[in-house]
Design a protein around this motif. Sequence first.
Motif: not given
Length: 362
Positions: A25-37, A46-51
């Motif tokens: 997870i690349d964490v930011h205040k409003g959103s996260w960029n997530v990579s899955i292995c 994928f890109h998702q909200e910071a939740d």
Amino acid sequence: MRTQTYKKSEPELVNFTGKTVYSGIDVHKGSWNVSICLDDMFVKRFHQEADPKALQSFLTNRFPGAKYVACYETGFSGFSVQRELAELGIECVLAHAADIPQTNKEKLNKTDKVDSRRIAEALSKGMINSIYILDKQAEADRAFVRYRRGCKERLKARKAAIKMKLFTLGIKIPPQFDKSHISKKYISWLSSLTFDEPITKFTLDFMIADVEELRKKEYDLNKCLRKMSVSDRYKDIYIELNKIPGIGLISIMTLLTELVDINRFGSFKKINSYVGLCPTEFSSGEKSMHGKITPRANKGLRTVLVEAAWTAVSCDPAFTQKYSELCKRMKKNDAIVSIARKILSRIYAVWSKKIDYKIGVR
């Protein structure tokens, strides 16, 4: 003619029991960029909200039955995301940004997508060593001690600013105030100064007010720190560490809140590396070179230990003798770092092995 009917079977649901899904997870205040292995195979980004709940929902729907492990770099979010993910059943570790492997290409093309995939792949291959996860009380205590240190640094800066202001105005500071701490007499003298331009007096009065406010805050913080030192969480080890020459309230509480659990290090070499009192090393083949102390350090701890070393060489005969021997073959500042390392070694022994400290023993 007999006809046979076949009952339509229910579709079999995919199950990932026994598999491990790794999320970088690349964490930011409003959103996260997530990579899955999935195990050691990259699957999706994928890109998702910071939740954290949004990530949990995706993982449980897409990979039901799997074990979920996540990782993100230490930063502004602290341990809050880790705690939320853990409560949702997702094992989460934190990594120091400088310890995550990366290629030269990744260094030159740094994006959120690249960072999240780099974390996920390193996590899936077991190449990430998690930092120590603090409980809420330890995190709160550490934040308090660091805040106090910040106030002390701001007070020091304000004092220096006043002196610089006087120098630029051509005003000589009386000898009794030049090198001493700012006292009531010093403040009284500053307040009595007059200037041709009223705005200069106005400026100096505000600078004096800043110093007085920070002095009051420092007093209140120290008072609170003393109460913390006699709490059930710290009082026993505080009493033992207080026997070591050179360290007092500030040093000990910095040690206790930064190290938290001495047993997590396992050896003096590891704690010495964490504090940053070990030298840099460049070895190849038969050649071995040692440089200055490593730039990677817990600066708060290293500072208080070096300050303690200067006091210890005048309080403990063993340190006095060792310092004298070291000064014959190295600079004084290098020698005092060696003394600081010896103090850390004794702290480690007293804390981890419950050894009673004795003055004058080498």
